[in-house]
Write an enzyme that holds these catalytic residues in place. Structure first.
Site, short mmCIF file in Angstrom:
data_model
loop_
_atom_site.label_atom_id
_atom_site.label_comp_id
_atom_site.label_asym_id
_atom_site.label_seq_id
_atom_site.Cartn_x
_atom_site.Cartn_y
_atom_site.Cartn_z
N LYS A 178 55.37 39.99 48.36
CA LYS A 178 56.34 40.73 48.55
C LYS A 178 56.28 41.42 49.89
CE LYS A 178 56.37 45.09 46.35
NZ LYS A 178 57.68 46.12 47.81
N GLU A 253 44.67 47.02 54.77
CA GLU A 253 44.84 46.94 55.61
C GLU A 253 45.93 48.98 56.14
OE1 GLU A 253 43.59 46.64 58.70
OE2 GLU A 253 42.74 44.07 57.42
N CYS A 287 51.30 50.61 63.65
CA CYS A 287 49.88 51.41 63.32
C CYS A 287 48.79 51.62 63.91
CB CYS A 287 49.56 50.80 61.87
SG CYS A 287 49.25 48.93 62.13
N GLU A 389 49.00 61.55 59.45
CA GLU A 389 49.69 60.27 59.99
C GLU A 389 51.11 60.55 59.78
OE1 GLU A 389 50.45 56.24 58.33
OE2 GLU A 389 49.90 55.08 60.24
P1 NAD Z 1 53.44 51.34 51.65
O1 NAD Z 1 52.27 52.19 51.78
O2 NAD Z 1 54.54 52.82 51.85
O3 NAD Z 1 54.13 50.34 51.50
C1 NAD Z 1 53.43 49.20 51.59
C2 NAD Z 1 54.02 47.79 50.59
O4 NAD Z 1 53.25 48.38 49.42
C3 NAD Z 1 55.99 48.37 50.22
O5 NAD Z 1 55.39 45.96 50.18
C4 NAD Z 1 55.67 49.21 49.35
O6 NAD Z 1 56.59 48.21 48.67
C5 NAD Z 1 54.15 48.18 48.63
N1 NAD Z 1 53.80 49.56 48.02
C6 NAD Z 1 53.91 50.63 47.69
N2 NAD Z 1 52.90 50.47 46.29
C7 NAD Z 1 52.63 50.05 46.09
C8 NAD Z 1 51.69 50.12 44.70
N3 NAD Z 1 51.12 51.70 44.33
N4 NAD Z 1 51.31 48.98 44.41
C9 NAD Z 1 51.73 47.48 44.98
N5 NAD Z 1 51.94 47.95 46.22
C10 NAD Z 1 52.41 49.26 46.63
O7 NAD Z 1 53.76 52.07 53.46
P2 NAD Z 1 54.90 52.03 54.00
O8 NAD Z 1 54.98 53.51 54.21
O9 NAD Z 1 55.85 50.26 54.02
O10 NAD Z 1 54.04 51.50 55.99
C11 NAD Z 1 53.54 52.06 56.55
C12 NAD Z 1 51.98 52.56 55.99
O11 NAD Z 1 51.48 51.67 56.69
C13 NAD Z 1 51.68 52.92 57.07
O12 NAD Z 1 51.08 54.43 56.80
C14 NAD Z 1 51.06 52.64 58.57
O13 NAD Z 1 50.44 53.21 59.12
C15 NAD Z 1 50.46 51.44 57.37
N6 NAD Z 1 50.71 50.28 58.08
C16 NAD Z 1 49.06 50.00 58.64
C17 NAD Z 1 48.55 48.40 59.11
C18 NAD Z 1 47.22 48.21 59.57
O14 NAD Z 1 46.96 46.82 60.07
N7 NAD Z 1 46.35 48.87 59.45
C19 NAD Z 1 49.62 47.89 59.68
C20 NAD Z 1 51.47 49.00 59.57
C21 NAD Z 1 51.41 49.54 58.92
#
Ligand code: NAD
Length: 485
Positions: A178, A253, A287, A389
């Protein structure tokens, strides 16, 4: 083949392009214009179940497919991504708001590299053998887990989606994946590519929908045995709380609040050029961006003056315009979040040295979500602005006198994803690299990536590592076989 981004996208389940079973859709918005330009499936647990069944049916054959055959099909996917660079890059930019030149040069090329890298990796993957003198030989089998779940965020959409899917498929698993509902288009286009490349039906299933409905149904599914997740620490915590009692393998991650530590003996030109990038690349929505800039006191004022002058020149505007160094942030929701973080910084006593405001570029982007690159000083290490963040074009400046002070500031965060160290004193660089609590350290560079290296964070930045053999090991179960001699 010619790839075209449709207005309505479909789920890809068992090799079929199909509507969500509920018939419900979510608006897809172009953040550079603020306009709805398409619809994406609002999938739920029924779609996840259908995707799981397709994946489970494909698993026996796929897990027995020879390494050479898997290598060929994954490579074909990489070739088709390259062949469709222009349409994929445009789709990424329309979904995400990032400059088109960035999608063309980074996001899409990296997606094909991910497939090529793990395709090659799978034909070199080997396992251990442990010899007990003349008593016994142990050998380790590494077998695919079965059906695994891959969930990815919106900041580097196709890049991070493929970073998970490629090793999962390479090791013989079938996948229910997804992408973020905020940036679904390139993963939809990837499903078209996979069909064309001859990936057997059901091996990869891509479903679209929101986190709480669709993402969480993948995590809760009793037979999806491993979850590879990249996203926020908040969602990571939810996922861990569901997956842990089910004894699923998880790779998380998560967020970062990375220090960029600058000593007065650094290579000034290179540090300055790279710091502008590491602060604001992709509108600060990587990130690995260095959002806390720690500067040695002796060069603080000089740094501040030159940094502000350089950042002022970053043109913010239409991502389709080649001259735009910065595009839009990803959504209205995220725009509001970043603007509220800037407001909070002011309330906490931060001085806005540059930026701090929304921008309304002319013509088609007048209603888009653009924010000025923002530089803030005057805040202590423990305020919310320096602890939480923001994930936008916002950095803070703090000064330090000694190496110990720099380390204390760097480690003051609850996150531990990456850190950058700028000094010409290599002994000091090594000393600090060993003491900063982060999974990735760059010395005198930033975002220099070798895909073989372990990728991931300490503390609230996650659990486990991606990259190279780490990813191949995550997606396989080791089994020891002991033979008495
Ligand atoms: P998010 O957690 O809102 O969403 C990420 C994904 O998870 C999306 O596909 C979302 O639909 C899904 N999701 C959300 N809640 C969920 C749940 N309860 N159960 C299962 N799936 C769920 O994050 P975002 O806003 O899309 O991305 C930004 C974040 O990602 C920032 O915190 C950033 O630091 C992090 N990030 C980390 C890395 C890394 O490698 N550490 C890389 C890129 C982004």
């Amino acid at each position: 083949m010619t790839l075209q981004a449709p207005t309505h996208i479909s789920n890809y389940i068992g090799g079929n392009f199909q509507a969500p079973l509920s018939g419900k859709y979510i608006d897809n918005i172009n953040p550079a214009t603020g306009e709805v330009y398409g619809q994406i499936p609002d999938s739920n647990e029924q779609d996840v179940q259908a995707a799981y069944e397709a994946a489970a049916a494909a698993f026996p054959a796929w897990s027995k497919t020879s390494a050479e055959e898997r290598f060929k099909v994954l490579n074909r996917i990489a070739e088709l991504i390259d062949a469709n660079l222009d349409s994929l890059a445009l789709a990424e930019t329309n979904d995400n708001g990032k400059p088109l030149w960035l999608s063309m040069n980074v996001d899409i090329p990296r997606a094909s590299s991910n497939f090529r890298f793990f395709a090659t990796g799978l034909i070199h993957f080997s396992t251990d053998s442990h010899h007990m003198e003349d008593k016994a030989i142990n050998y380790t089998l590494r077998q695919p887990i079965g059906v695994v779940g891959c969930i990815s965020p919106w900041n580097l959409p196709l890049y991070l989606f493929t970073w998970k899917i490629a090793p999962a498929l390479a090791t013989g698993n079938c996948v229910v994946a997804k992408p973020s509902e905020v940036t679904p288009m390139t993963s939809y286009l990837l499903s078209v590519i996979c069909k064309e490349a001859g990936l057997p039906d059901g091996v990869l299933n891509i479903i679209h929908g929101a986190g709480p409905n669709c993402g969480s149904a993948i995590v809760k599914h009793p037979n999806i045995k491993a979850i590879s997740f990249t996203g926020s620490t908040r969602a990571g915590k939810d996922i861990a709380s569901i997956a842990a009692p089910m004894f699923k393998k998880i790779s998380l991650e998560l967020g970062g609040k990375n220090p960029n530590i600058i000593f007065d003996d650094c290579n000034w030109e290179k540090m300055m050029r790279t710091t502008v990038q590491s602060s604001f690349a992709n509108q600060g929505q990587i990130c690995l961006c260095g959002s806390r800039i720690l500067i040695q006191e002796t060069i603080y004022e000089k740094f501040k003056e030159e940094f502000i002058a350089k950042v002022k020149k970053l043109t913010v505007g239409d991502p389709l315009n080649e001259a735009s160094k910065q595009g839009a942030v990803v959504s209205k929701l995220h725009f509001d979040k970043v603007m509220s973080c800037i407001e909070l910084a002011k309330q906490e006593g931060g001085r806005i040295l540059l930026g701090g405001n929304a921008i309304h570029p002319e013509e088609r982007c007048v209603n888009g979500y653009f924010i000025e690159p923002t530089i803030i000083e005057g805040l202590g290490a423990n305020c919310r602005t320096n602890m939480e963040e923001i994930f936008g074009p916002v950095v803070t400046l703090q000064s330090f006198k000694t190496e110990e002070e720099a380390l204390a500031l760097a480690n003051a965060s609850d996150y531990g994803l990456s850190a950058t160290i700028w000094t010409q004193d290599i002994t000091r660089a090594n000393r600090i690299a060993a003491k900063v609590y982060s999974g990735i350290i760059w010395v005198n560079c930033w975002l220099l990536r070798d895909l073989r290296t372990p990728f991931g964070g300490f503390k609230n930045s996650g659990v486990g590592r991606e990259g190279g053999w780490e990813a191949m090991r995550f997606f396989t179960e080791p089994k020891n076989v002991c033979i008495e001699l």
